[in-house]
Design a protein around this motif. Sequence first.
Motif, PDB file in Angstrom:
ATOM      1  N   SER A 124    -104.373  74.465  88.331  1.00  0.00           N
ATOM      2  CA  SER A 124    -103.386  73.568  87.712  1.00  0.00           C
ATOM      3  C   SER A 124    -102.023  73.829  88.335  1.00  0.00           C
ATOM      4  O   SER A 124    -101.769  74.908  88.896  1.00  0.00           O
ATOM      5  CB  SER A 124    -103.331  73.786  86.204  1.00  0.00           C
ATOM      6  N   ASN A 125    -101.128  72.856  88.213  1.00  0.00           N
ATOM      7  CA  ASN A 125     -99.726  73.057  88.587  1.00  0.00           C
ATOM      8  C   ASN A 125     -98.868  73.428  87.390  1.00  0.00           C
ATOM      9  O   ASN A 125     -97.693  73.761  87.542  1.00  0.00           O
ATOM     10  CB  ASN A 125     -99.164  71.782  89.232  1.00  0.00           C
ATOM     11  N   ASP A 126     -99.436  73.332  86.197  1.00  0.00           N
ATOM     12  CA  ASP A 126     -98.693  73.618  84.968  1.00  0.00           C
ATOM     13  C   ASP A 126     -99.375  74.762  84.228  1.00  0.00           C
ATOM     14  O   ASP A 126    -100.494  74.594  83.722  1.00  0.00           O
ATOM     15  CB  ASP A 126     -98.669  72.367  84.091  1.00  0.00           C
ATOM     16  N   PRO A 127     -98.743  75.906  84.136  1.00  0.00           N
ATOM     17  CA  PRO A 127     -99.399  77.052  83.485  1.00  0.00           C
ATOM     18  C   PRO A 127     -99.605  76.841  81.991  1.00  0.00           C
ATOM     19  O   PRO A 127    -100.387  77.561  81.377  1.00  0.00           O
ATOM     20  CB  PRO A 127     -98.431  78.207  83.757  1.00  0.00           C
ATOM     21  N   GLU A 128     -98.903  75.856  81.394  1.00  0.00           N
ATOM     22  CA  GLU A 128     -99.047  75.612  79.967  1.00  0.00           C
ATOM     23  C   GLU A 128     -99.918  74.385  79.676  1.00  0.00           C
ATOM     24  O   GLU A 128    -100.002  73.949  78.523  1.00  0.00           O
ATOM     25  CB  GLU A 128     -97.665  75.439  79.322  1.00  0.00           C
ATOM     26  N   ALA A 129    -100.560  73.845  80.708  1.00  0.00           N
ATOM     27  CA  ALA A 129    -101.407  72.670  80.515  1.00  0.00           C
ATOM     28  C   ALA A 129    -102.615  73.043  79.661  1.00  0.00           C
ATOM     29  O   ALA A 129    -103.076  74.187  79.661  1.00  0.00           O
ATOM     30  CB  ALA A 129    -101.860  72.117  81.861  1.00  0.00           C
TER      31      ALA A 129
ATOM     32  N   TRP B 237    -108.489  73.414  82.811  1.00  0.00           N
ATOM     33  CA  TRP B 237    -107.772  72.849  83.938  1.00  0.00           C
ATOM     34  C   TRP B 237    -108.757  72.139  84.864  1.00  0.00           C
ATOM     35  O   TRP B 237    -109.940  72.009  84.545  1.00  0.00           O
ATOM     36  CB  TRP B 237    -107.030  73.953  84.707  1.00  0.00           C
TER      37      TRP B 237
ATOM     38  N   LYS C 249    -100.883  75.838  91.891  1.00  0.00           N
ATOM     39  CA  LYS C 249    -100.153  77.104  91.941  1.00  0.00           C
ATOM     40  C   LYS C 249    -100.704  78.120  90.940  1.00  0.00           C
ATOM     41  O   LYS C 249    -100.370  79.296  91.019  1.00  0.00           O
ATOM     42  CB  LYS C 249     -98.671  76.865  91.634  1.00  0.00           C
TER      43      LYS C 249
END
Length: 608
Positions: free
Chosen positions: A528-533, A537, A558
Amino acid sequence: MKKLIMFMLVLLVFSGLAAAQLKYWTSEVYLQGIPREYDDGALLTKVATVFTPVDDCTLEGVYFPFYGPGAAGQGNVFIAIYPVDTEGLPNMGGLPMASATVRYEDLVNWATAPIGEDYNYVDFSATGLSFGPTGTHGSAFAMVMSCPNGLLPNIKTATMHDETVTGNSYNYLTVVEPVGWDLWYDYCFTAEVTYAGDLIDVAASSITFSGDFFLAPGEVINYEAEVMNNSMDNTGGPIPVTDVDVTIALRDLTDDTILWSDLQTVNLAAEETMHINTFADCTLPAVGGRYYLQLQVWHDSDITLTNNNLYLQQDVPDLTLEDELAYDNGSGSMAHAFYDAGTGWANAFWYNAQPLKITEVSFEMRDDTWPVGALGNLSYAIYPDDGTGYPDMANPLEPITQTACTLGEWNTFDVSAYNINIPAGETFYVSYFQVGDYEAGAPGLMGDQSQPISSWATSYVYYYDDDLLEWVWETPNATDEDMCIRCTVELGEAGIEAPIISIMLDGIYPTVTWEEVPGALSYTVYGSNDPEAAVPWTLIETNIQDLGYAYEGPDPFKFFYVIASTEIASREMLISPQKISTKPEITHMKKSEPRSLRKLRFASDKVD
């Protein structure tokens, strides 16, 4: 996803134009001596198989085994072809229609001959004998074997039979009433014939399902199957076949009761292999028990019934109490021993539904009559999987333990003190090692050849490879029966650790690595590009069986996480032609064996 297990039989097709083989036996199991005296004084003088071709044909010849170690003196073999009477028995009221004597010195010894060259053949092609529904010489014929110079106990011959009774093979008994033909196990006799018309041969090729040998109570499974059309006309050209019944049924192993079945009627094109995935779902019993799956392909004019059925073990363990995992069906029919000490066998076990704790292991041993002078000693061990489908001998769950054993029965050993917990889906191996060389007191380990046979995926053999100069485990298929090795289990402790991962940038692409998780068989990577997604993922890769993954995808992820699994996704297992490293020992029938046998269910009967 659970393992995908495919059960496949590699089938033999016809050689020649319209030549075919009539046979009822399934495997060489027991030795029979001719002549033979029973405890009650009855004397066995002849053995026979009655062949009933489904279409008109001419007799080309017959095959039969001869087992040198079971013979004595210089016993010749006399083969005679007789008609049958109104009761379907050999009619020996007159001279045989054809006959031949094979002298002792000309017999091929099944025990030492190469596989494929280990049967004796008698050529009857010059006789012009014709059999079938409108055959000149009758609808059926009998192959009768005797030992014309037999004299107990000094001169006799030896043949073999399997452990099934299909109403085709008989013994001829004298002296003690009732005198005459007595129903017996199927002798390993084969008749070669040439058919005048079409040769209809439909066959069961494979069973596929997402499941296991040991299944959870009430589990719902969808079975798929492949069927083959080997039919040809009398010139050898492939032909289509219509109205072929394909039945798949779940049976109770104890009494053959059908618990579930589904029937598909199909038309097969010439040389077609058809995949059928439209069977209804099967719901397994809600209670523990021993079951098996039968796939049967049937056509009323089929000339080769030995390839019509496939059998697959389907057990439902009851883990509310201790329960036993086993592949054998209750008693061994063969015994095995190597020449060298340290060799052995292993059975692989796994259970997808829940974790297991191993409490006992069991081994069935041959009695002290074979090998001669056998002593009561064995060694055993329990191993995890090494990640490549073999026992991990460097990290035993229980190390090799030598102990005394009782010959002629099952031996059970308590291993609960080792507190062996197996995560759901993880493979483990219960291993047996031979104590002593063959001629120095080695015992024999039993094997079971009765259906269903699971050894194509579960039984391993351990020996010293003279070419590699090292000890090796040979894959399943190394044996053609289920080795009599069992384990007793109870519900184990659940849980598996989460992987600890590291990310390293190599140019523009990241490489994700992680520490090994005990019990994990595969890993799945998400990104994912968003660690809080919200999870999950984006799925990147599944079924990774090493400890790292180099990501080179188009999305500039990332952040990553990894899930450890106790299962290998979509594992496929195929049965291949069975290999036998050495000729197995032939079990001698006891003299007290009953003279009459209850007629069993025909192996070729259709599934209801």
